[in-house]
Design a protein around this motif. Structure first.
Motif, mmCIF file in Angstrom:
data_model
loop_
_atom_site.group_PDB
_atom_site.id
_atom_site.type_symbol
_atom_site.label_atom_id
_atom_site.label_comp_id
_atom_site.label_asym_id
_atom_site.label_seq_id
_atom_site.Cartn_x
_atom_site.Cartn_y
_atom_site.Cartn_z
ATOM 1 N N GLY A 107 54.618 0.273 -61.196
ATOM 2 C CA GLY A 107 54.047 1.477 -60.603
ATOM 3 C C GLY A 107 54.502 1.760 -59.192
ATOM 4 O O GLY A 107 54.461 2.911 -58.739
ATOM 5 N N GLY A 145 56.971 4.731 -58.263
ATOM 6 C CA GLY A 145 56.582 6.130 -58.230
ATOM 7 C C GLY A 145 57.439 6.916 -59.210
ATOM 8 O O GLY A 145 58.460 6.427 -59.701
ATOM 9 N N THR A 146 57.038 8.135 -59.497
ATOM 10 C CA THR A 146 57.751 8.947 -60.488
ATOM 11 C C THR A 146 59.201 9.209 -60.082
ATOM 12 O O THR A 146 60.123 9.099 -60.898
ATOM 13 C CB THR A 146 57.027 10.290 -60.700
ATOM 14 O OG1 THR A 146 55.680 10.031 -61.134
ATOM 15 C CG2 THR A 146 57.736 11.127 -61.759
ATOM 16 N N PHE A 147 59.421 9.540 -58.813
ATOM 17 C CA PHE A 147 60.785 9.818 -58.359
ATOM 18 C C PHE A 147 61.659 8.575 -58.472
ATOM 19 O O PHE A 147 62.813 8.642 -58.919
ATOM 20 C CB PHE A 147 60.776 10.316 -56.912
ATOM 21 C CG PHE A 147 62.152 10.563 -56.358
ATOM 22 C CD1 PHE A 147 62.911 11.642 -56.798
ATOM 23 C CD2 PHE A 147 62.691 9.714 -55.400
ATOM 24 C CE1 PHE A 147 64.187 11.868 -56.299
ATOM 25 C CE2 PHE A 147 63.969 9.924 -54.904
ATOM 26 C CZ PHE A 147 64.722 11.012 -55.348
ATOM 27 N N TRP A 206 61.351 6.131 -60.528
ATOM 28 C CA TRP A 206 61.637 5.861 -61.939
ATOM 29 C C TRP A 206 62.731 6.795 -62.460
ATOM 30 O O TRP A 206 63.645 6.364 -63.158
ATOM 31 C CB TRP A 206 60.369 6.033 -62.768
ATOM 32 C CG TRP A 206 60.588 5.898 -64.245
ATOM 33 C CD1 TRP A 206 60.472 6.880 -65.189
ATOM 34 C CD2 TRP A 206 60.987 4.722 -64.949
ATOM 35 N NE1 TRP A 206 60.769 6.393 -66.430
ATOM 36 C CE2 TRP A 206 61.079 5.056 -66.323
ATOM 37 C CE3 TRP A 206 61.260 3.410 -64.560
ATOM 38 C CZ2 TRP A 206 61.444 4.139 -67.300
ATOM 39 C CZ3 TRP A 206 61.626 2.483 -65.535
ATOM 40 C CH2 TRP A 206 61.712 2.849 -66.891
ATOM 41 N N ILE A 207 62.658 8.057 -62.092
ATOM 42 C CA ILE A 207 63.683 9.015 -62.519
ATOM 43 C C ILE A 207 65.054 8.590 -62.003
ATOM 44 O O ILE A 207 66.057 8.597 -62.735
ATOM 45 C CB ILE A 207 63.336 10.435 -62.038
ATOM 46 C CG1 ILE A 207 62.103 10.965 -62.779
ATOM 47 C CG2 ILE A 207 64.521 11.394 -62.230
ATOM 48 C CD1 ILE A 207 61.544 12.260 -62.221
ATOM 49 N N ARG A 210 66.415 5.574 -63.856
ATOM 50 C CA ARG A 210 66.998 5.951 -65.149
ATOM 51 C C ARG A 210 68.400 6.531 -64.978
ATOM 52 O O ARG A 210 69.321 6.194 -65.728
ATOM 53 C CB ARG A 210 66.104 6.970 -65.866
ATOM 54 C CG ARG A 210 64.858 6.378 -66.475
ATOM 55 C CD ARG A 210 64.188 7.344 -67.419
ATOM 56 N NE ARG A 210 64.201 8.726 -66.971
ATOM 57 C CZ ARG A 210 63.320 9.644 -67.338
ATOM 58 N NH1 ARG A 210 62.351 9.329 -68.175
ATOM 59 N NH2 ARG A 210 63.398 10.874 -66.894
ATOM 60 N N SER A 268 57.562 -4.262 -66.697
ATOM 61 C CA SER A 268 56.537 -3.992 -65.693
ATOM 62 C C SER A 268 55.651 -5.236 -65.677
ATOM 63 O O SER A 268 56.110 -6.307 -65.307
ATOM 64 C CB SER A 268 55.774 -2.701 -65.990
ATOM 65 O OG SER A 268 55.267 -2.699 -67.314
ATOM 66 N N PRO A 298 59.849 6.362 -71.135
ATOM 67 C CA PRO A 298 58.623 6.681 -70.396
ATOM 68 C C PRO A 298 58.433 5.705 -69.235
ATOM 69 O O PRO A 298 58.961 4.590 -69.260
ATOM 70 C CB PRO A 298 57.531 6.507 -71.453
ATOM 71 C CG PRO A 298 58.088 5.473 -72.390
ATOM 72 C CD PRO A 298 59.571 5.724 -72.444
ATOM 73 N N PHE A 299 57.703 6.125 -68.230
ATOM 74 C CA PHE A 299 57.452 5.312 -67.039
ATOM 75 C C PHE A 299 56.270 4.383 -67.311
ATOM 76 O O PHE A 299 55.136 4.833 -67.438
ATOM 77 C CB PHE A 299 57.158 6.250 -65.868
ATOM 78 C CG PHE A 299 56.922 5.566 -64.553
ATOM 79 C CD1 PHE A 299 57.390 4.280 -64.281
ATOM 80 C CD2 PHE A 299 56.229 6.231 -63.546
ATOM 81 C CE1 PHE A 299 57.176 3.672 -63.060
ATOM 82 C CE2 PHE A 299 56.005 5.642 -62.313
ATOM 83 C CZ PHE A 299 56.482 4.361 -62.071
ATOM 84 N N ALA A 331 54.764 2.123 -65.280
ATOM 85 C CA ALA A 331 53.863 2.238 -64.120
ATOM 86 C C ALA A 331 52.758 1.187 -64.098
ATOM 87 O O ALA A 331 51.598 1.510 -63.859
ATOM 88 C CB ALA A 331 53.258 3.641 -64.070
#
Length: 253
Positions: free
Chosen positions: A63, A66-68, A70-71, A74, A97, A145-146, A148
């Motif tokens: 986690g 963060g979303t950014f 993780w993007i 990838r 994770s 998928p993340f 997190a």
């Protein structure tokens, strides 16, 4: 790059006898190689890996990215895999994770009588075991998928060691660990890293300002300057420079 020469222990020391340490100069030596410019080898701005290697990529999905983050992770893995030559390279990909509950953690580290579900309990999933179908794997990475969750690096490393059983005897073995944060247990992670380095070269890619650089310096294979590729910003994961640096360090040709 660097050529590596090492001596193994043929006969263990007995009595008051001693064997030099595995990392001592008597048993481990390095020599510079391929010191020429790589400029003629670029294709669309990227180097290509044409060495016969078995590459295991461990991709942190905790986690703290963060979303950014993780993007960008990838994108980084996609571009790396796209530039591996499937005629000689086989790649395995694991996303890790960690557990959400303490009861799950005890299962994952073997402190419970119950066997864990690696994905559900431990947050560790093999997206692909060794394959040369890099195009299909890139498609899988794009839709990951993340997770997190937490960061169970020790078990991720142990799982990588198990994956090496499926590798090729005549291929160089490299494990690439892309991570941004501290593991749940530094002690267990150090132990797992030491065991893994007995089987493979381990390259660490610490990402972001909170990556555990001091700990990673203790874990990386020698020479450390070639096996730690520090990327201080998630944004830079998209840079060709870092993809090329990893390919240059992990692929002799």
């Amino acid at each position: 790059g660097t050529k590596r020469r090492e001596k193994t222990v043929v006969t263990p020391a007995a009595g008051t006898g001693k064997c030099p340490a595995a990392t001592s100069e008597a048993r481990l030596q390095f020599q510079k190689c391929n010191t020429h410019s790589c400029s003629a080898l670029y294709k669309n701005g990227y180097l290509g890996c044409k060495s016969k290697i078995d590459l295991v990529i461990l991709m942190d999905g905790s986690g703290s990215l963060g979303t950014f983050g993780w993007i960008m992770s990838r994108i980084f893995v996609e571009r790396l895999i796209e530039n591996l030559d499937p005629s000689v390279v086989e790649v395995a990909l694991q996303v890790f994770s960690g557990p959400v509950y303490w009861s799950s953690y005890t299962k994952c580290i073997g402190a419970s009588s119950e066997a864990p579900d690696m994905k559900k309990d431990c947050g560790i999933e093999w997206i692909s075991h060794f394959t040369n179908d890099t195009k299909s794997l890139v498609k899988e990475v794009k839709k990951l998928p993340f997770p997190a969750a937490t960061t169970l690096t020790s078990v991720a490393l142990a799982e990588a060691g198990q994956e090496l059983v499926n590798g090729r005897e005549d291929a160089n073995t490299v494990v690439l660990v892309v991570t941004d944060g501290f593991p749940l247990s530094q002690e267990r992670t150090k132990t797992a890293a030491e065991k893994l380095m007995e089987k493979a070269r381990v390259i660490w890619v610490p990402v972001g300002t909170n990556a555990p650089l001091k700990m990673i310096e203790e874990l990386a294979s020698l020479p450390k300057n070639e096996n730690i590729i520090d990327i201080d910003s998630f944004w830079k994961l998209g840079w060709k420079y870092y993809i090329n640096k990893i390919i240059a360090q992990s692929c002799p040709t």
